[in-house]
Design an enzyme around this catalytic site. Sequence first.
Site, PDB file in Angstrom:
ATOM      1  N   GLY A  71       0.818  -1.208   0.000  1.00  0.00           N
ATOM      2  CA  GLY A  71       0.000   0.000   0.000  1.00  0.00           C
ATOM      3  C   GLY A  71       0.854   1.261   0.000  1.00  0.00           C
ATOM      4  O   GLY A  71       0.500   2.264  -0.638  1.00  0.00           O
ATOM      5  N   ASN A 140      -7.503   3.770   9.113  1.00  0.00           N
ATOM      6  CA  ASN A 140      -6.860   2.615   9.745  1.00  0.00           C
ATOM      7  C   ASN A 140      -7.002   2.596  11.263  1.00  0.00           C
ATOM      8  O   ASN A 140      -6.958   1.539  11.877  1.00  0.00           O
ATOM      9  CB  ASN A 140      -5.374   2.552   9.372  1.00  0.00           C
ATOM     10  N   GLN A 168      -7.655  -0.051   3.788  1.00  0.00           N
ATOM     11  CA  GLN A 168      -8.403  -0.598   4.920  1.00  0.00           C
ATOM     12  C   GLN A 168      -9.880  -0.817   4.598  1.00  0.00           C
ATOM     13  O   GLN A 168     -10.625  -1.280   5.460  1.00  0.00           O
ATOM     14  CB  GLN A 168      -8.278   0.332   6.143  1.00  0.00           C
ATOM     15  N   SER A 188      -3.629  -3.107  -0.459  1.00  0.00           N
ATOM     16  CA  SER A 188      -2.509  -3.827   0.154  1.00  0.00           C
ATOM     17  C   SER A 188      -2.961  -5.237   0.488  1.00  0.00           C
ATOM     18  O   SER A 188      -4.014  -5.428   1.097  1.00  0.00           O
ATOM     19  CB  SER A 188      -2.078  -3.093   1.426  1.00  0.00           C
ATOM     20  N   ALA A 189      -2.135  -6.231   0.115  1.00  0.00           N
ATOM     21  CA  ALA A 189      -2.555  -7.627   0.293  1.00  0.00           C
ATOM     22  C   ALA A 189      -2.662  -8.032   1.754  1.00  0.00           C
ATOM     23  O   ALA A 189      -3.585  -8.755   2.138  1.00  0.00           O
ATOM     24  CB  ALA A 189      -1.562  -8.552  -0.426  1.00  0.00           C
ATOM     25  N   CYS A 309       3.454   2.746  15.217  1.00  0.00           N
ATOM     26  CA  CYS A 309       4.203   3.027  13.989  1.00  0.00           C
ATOM     27  C   CYS A 309       5.094   1.842  13.673  1.00  0.00           C
ATOM     28  O   CYS A 309       5.101   0.848  14.376  1.00  0.00           O
ATOM     29  CB  CYS A 309       4.997   4.312  14.125  1.00  0.00           C
TER      30      CYS A 309
END
Length: 372
Positions: A71, A140, A168, A188-189, A309
Amino acid sequence: MSVSAYLDHNATSPLRPEAFESMVEALRAGGNPSSVHAAGRKARGFVEAARRQVAGLVGALPGEVVFTSGGTEANSLALSGAGRRRVLISAVEHDSVSRTVPDAEIIPVDGNGVVDLAVLEQVLTTTREPALVSVMSANNETGVLQPIGEVVRLARAAGALVHCDAVQAAGKVPVDIHGLGVDYLSLSAHKLGGPAGVGALIVRSGAPFETDRRGGGQESNRRAGTENVAGIAGFGVAARGASQSADFGSLRDRLEIALVQIVPKARIFGSAARRVGNTTCVSMPGVSAETQVMALDLAGVCVSAGAACSSGKVQRSAVLAAMGVAPNEATTAIRISLGWNTVPADIDRLIAAWRDLYIRVTQSDIPRAAAA
Ligand code: PLP
């Protein structure tokens, strides 16, 4: 310790068994998809099957799918590839957007984390320079959904292009790139049960796109570099699974009702807005997120502290700050995110652990570290 309840799908979702199988198959097969021989053609077969599956998840044409390393890269490719110097982003975008365009004009959000459309409209009309607007679909941290259709309508009226980070949202709510009318869409996978390190940027046919990745001309000259065939194969199969996924909304609602019954002052951030059904961002007033995460972990429940993070360190949440949440409250917020393998027993386990923790802190044998 017995098997843990994994409720951190927004960080990464466990690999779906069928995605794992397809990755092993692709790894065993080997080959470079650019080679013309049989091994190459086999590898190409995995990539093109996945392209159709990923396209199917978001209503795209297979040729609009550009595979990336995730992503983050998809966002970065969109922000540079659109070729617009003027970029407008919402105040709650993921770091992979906000830190890629540090000079972007920021559109504020309201107390529920929803982008202020009136400000967007006003900013869009301040200059005639054509802009790129980048607004995510689901957040997210809170799961709050942005009104992408409205964003597109305003952007179009001002001649702007639109990028949507749907990392997301895809697989949790229906996403249709053409229905929405966006130009670029990031996926994003590993957020939907595929492997980490692979994702896609969907580039609407006809949208301007100038790549900065030069090399072998892969992905129709849009993203150079030999394809991660196994990762892409896993992504495709996970995308197919995600498009058939159940809605988690009723489990999440049951969870939220229980959490607030146990801790009456608990606040669920963004609860008055439209949200994806898998995410809860909730505070336990007076108890730092780190304390909660550690206590829940000891009880076999995996959640995260708001925005963990990449270093795993808990930072002040820019999302909650943008929503006007005071710092001492924001540091008591944890994120619970459900996914494809969540079962009711996981929710029961979390509720029990949250109750135990609250009883212990109110009997004050745990430091009530208000502000970490
Ligand atoms: N966008 C959003 C909204 C995310 O939540 C994430 C990951 O947390 C990303 C982008 C980055 O995706 P990736 O980890 O695949 O680079």
